[in-house]
Design a protein around this motif. Structure first.
Motif, short mmCIF file in Angstrom:
data_model
loop_
_atom_site.label_atom_id
_atom_site.label_comp_id
_atom_site.label_asym_id
_atom_site.label_seq_id
_atom_site.Cartn_x
_atom_site.Cartn_y
_atom_site.Cartn_z
N GLY A 102 0.79 -1.22 0.00
CA GLY A 102 0.00 0.00 0.00
C GLY A 102 0.83 1.27 0.00
N ARG A 103 1.88 1.28 0.82
CA ARG A 103 2.64 2.53 0.96
C ARG A 103 3.39 2.89 -0.31
N ALA A 104 3.67 1.91 -1.15
CA ALA A 104 4.31 2.20 -2.44
C ALA A 104 3.32 2.95 -3.33
N ASP A 127 -0.53 5.76 9.54
CA ASP A 127 0.80 6.36 9.78
C ASP A 127 1.65 6.50 8.52
N THR A 128 1.64 5.46 7.65
CA THR A 128 2.47 5.56 6.43
C THR A 128 1.87 6.57 5.46
N THR A 129 0.56 6.70 5.48
CA THR A 129 -0.10 7.65 4.59
C THR A 129 0.28 9.06 5.00
N ALA A 258 -2.98 -4.95 -0.56
CA ALA A 258 -3.58 -6.29 -0.71
C ALA A 258 -3.22 -7.20 0.46
N LYS A 259 -2.39 -6.70 1.38
CA LYS A 259 -2.02 -7.46 2.57
C LYS A 259 -3.16 -7.50 3.58
N LYS A 260 -4.19 -6.70 3.33
CA LYS A 260 -5.37 -6.73 4.20
C LYS A 260 -6.47 -7.48 3.46
N VAL A 405 -4.04 0.50 22.43
CA VAL A 405 -3.24 -0.67 22.05
C VAL A 405 -4.11 -1.48 21.11
N ARG A 406 -3.62 -1.68 19.91
CA ARG A 406 -4.40 -2.42 18.93
C ARG A 406 -4.04 -3.90 18.98
N LEU A 407 -5.07 -4.72 19.14
CA LEU A 407 -4.90 -6.16 19.00
C LEU A 407 -5.49 -6.51 17.65
N1 F0G Z 1 -3.51 2.47 4.70
C1 F0G Z 1 -4.02 1.86 5.79
C2 F0G Z 1 -5.36 2.28 6.30
C3 F0G Z 1 -3.30 0.85 6.42
O1 F0G Z 1 -3.82 0.24 7.49
C4 F0G Z 1 -2.03 0.48 5.91
C5 F0G Z 1 -1.23 -0.55 6.55
C6 F0G Z 1 -1.55 1.13 4.77
C7 F0G Z 1 -2.32 2.13 4.20
C8 F0G Z 1 -0.21 0.81 4.17
O2 F0G Z 1 -0.22 -0.43 3.55
O3 F0G Z 1 1.39 -1.81 4.86
O4 F0G Z 1 0.74 -2.43 2.54
O5 F0G Z 1 2.19 -0.48 2.95
N2 F0G Z 1 -1.47 -0.96 7.71
C9 F0G Z 1 -0.77 -2.00 8.44
C10 F0G Z 1 -1.28 -2.05 9.83
C11 F0G Z 1 0.71 -1.97 8.34
O6 F0G Z 1 -0.67 -2.74 10.66
O7 F0G Z 1 -2.30 -1.43 10.13
P1 F0G Z 1 1.10 -1.33 3.47
#
Ligand code: F0G
Length: 462
Positions: A102-104, A127-129, A258-260, A405-407
């Motif tokens: 996603g962050r890319a 946070d990455t956004t 796509a990791k989510k 604290v996120r679980l």
């Molecule tokens: N946007 C949201 C809402 C996210 O939760 C995440 C990642 C990203 C963007 C960035 O995506 O990790 O593929 O680069 N969230 C993970 C988390 C890392 O633990 O909530 P990514």
């Protein structure tokens, strides 16, 4: 016919992975070595890993089979065409640009549309956004509704964006300074809370009035669609896919991990309708990620994601998925542990500020609680609070809006008995919360400090 009430895991286990048990003394030693930063632990010293739901889920038999179909052609791979079709089935944007995560996608998009003087509104930036917006010199502004900032407040769509505040921001800064309006579905940093279709429509109307593009940060789009299905007037009974398409139709583009809700271990994409913007993004993609028919991914990854996108909109899956978080949250609520309510889609957020009122935000109550959950039970959660958000771009430090604290629950990975254990550990630690003390940061990087900062515990008050 009798309807049985128990919502079961809609799968059986096909391949198992051992988890490693450690002692309290071992975990205390690992914590000291890690500088009390749970990101620095070796994952095999963690019993139940709830650090993130990102890339940590179990893939299905059919995803593993799809991986065997991966075609690694540099250009025009059939795996790319399957991926593109699967994305466009749900999000019919004209241009789909694959990225390694996603962050890319964020980095590429904000490099093109960001820059000094620009302002990007969002319900809440992840946070990455936020970091990718700020890295370009632009400003990231969070405009979630007031209910979304109050952990105890019950509201069906606590992720909604405050459209009055959005209008005010546009009036104050001018539409020309705003390259896009973002809505994060679900709102991760605000507790994994959903956004309603009605709110997306209202945001769309504001965008239309000012000629602004609307982008979705759509990481957990299927979970968001399930909440719409369950909670929004007139939506129950509609196919999830149709709800997803409705969300997509209101936007001009999206970023995605796509990791989510791709149910994959890696991957992401950027999509949009604007051909000029797409061309500029593709040029950067080639520079940093790869050719436009694979982005940062192997052909087999594209296949796993394409299959994951079919599975994630399945109602049985989503009913179980959302129930898992609610099960954990309800048990903790019964035990008197303060959490963000109602439960989010992918995680349960403990309200560390409420649980540790004697630890001031700048002594990081969320970090103190997360450390203790690991020490006592080998459970790894993640602070989402002043450690993550407290350091401002100007170098000053201030308390974050909440100390949580996120679980986070990896998808299709842990069973109900794992959750029963988590409930027991959290309840035990919460009962002794008054004994916990805060921490001090001894070393931190200039940005995204939560990943690598080192801490030392403050000595307990006499
Ligand atoms: N946007 C949201 C809402 C996210 O939760 C995440 C990642 C990203 C963007 C960035 O995506 O990790 O593929 O680069 N969230 C993970 C988390 C890392 O633990 O909530 P990514």
């Amino acid at each position: 016919m009798h309807r049985f009430q128990t919502i079961i895991e809609p799968f059986r286990i096909h391949s198992v992975e051992p988890i490693r048990f450690t002692t309290l003394a071992q975990r205390s030693a690992r914590l000291a070595e890690a500088g009390y930063n749970l990101f620095a632990l070796h994952a095999d010293d963690v019993l139940i890993d709830l650090l993130t739901d990102s890339g940590t889920g179990a893939m299905s038999r059919d995803q593993w089979a799809a991986i065997q179909h991966g075609d690694e052609s540099y250009a025009g791979s059939p795996s790319w065409y399957r991926f593109e079709a699967a994305v466009r089935e749900l999000f019919p944007f004209t241009h789909v640009i694959p990225t390694h995560q996603g962050r890319a996608a964020e980095k590429i998009l904000f490099s093109v549309i960001g820059g000094p003087g620009k302002v990007v509104p969002n319900n809440t930036h992840f946070d990455t956004t936020r970091a990718n917006v700020e890295y370009t010199g632009a400003e990231a502004v969070d405009l979630v509704i007031a209910e979304g900032k109050d952990p105890a407040c019950l509201h069906p769509f606590k992720g909604n964006l405050d459209v009055v505040a959005l209008e005010a921001l546009i009036a104050a800064r001018g539409a020309a300074a705003i390259p896009a309006v973002f809505v994060t579905i679900t709102n991760n940093s605000g507790g994994g809370q959903p956004v309603s279709l009605a709110n997306l429509r209202a945001v769309r109307q504001v965008c239309d009035r000012h000629g602004l593009p609307l982008f979705l940060d759509a990481c957990r789009f299927a979970e968001n669609a399930w909440f719409i299905h369950e909670r929004e007037d007139g939506q129950r009974g509609r196919p999830i896919k149709d709800i997803v398409r409705d969300m997509a139709a209101l936007a001009d583009g999206m970023t995605m991990s796509a990791k989510k809700d791709g149910l994959a271990n890696i991957g992401g994409w950027l999509a949009m309708n604007d051909p000029e913007l797409a061309a500029r993004c593709r040029n950067l993609l080639i520079l940093t990620e790869g050719f436009p028919t694979y982005g940062g991914l192997a052909g087999r990854d594209l296949e796993a994601i394409a299959q994951g996108l079919e599975e994630v909109v399945d109602e049985q899956y989503l009913r179980y998925r959302i129930r898992s978080a609610a099960y954990l949250a309800e048990a903790l609520e019964r035990a008197g542990v303060p959490t963000v309510r109602p439960a989010g889609g992918h995680a349960v957020y403990l309200d560390a500020r409420a649980l540790l009122p004697h630890v001031p935000p700048l002594a990081y109550p969320g970090q103190a609680l997360a450390v203790e959950l690991y020490r006592q039970g080998g459970i790894r959660g993640c602070e989402i609070g002043t450690v993550m958000f407290g350091r401002r771009p100007d170098g000053s430090e201030a308390p974050a809006a909440m100390d949580l604290v996120r679980l986070a629950l990896p998808r299709r990975t842990y069973t109900q008995s794992h959750m029963d254990y988590v409930i027991e550990v959290v309840t035990w630690v919460a009962a002794r919360a008054r004994e916990l003390t805060g921490l001090r940061i001894v070393d931190e990087p200039p940005a995204l400090r939560h990943f690598t900062a080192r801490f030392t515990p403050l000595t307990p008050a006499p």
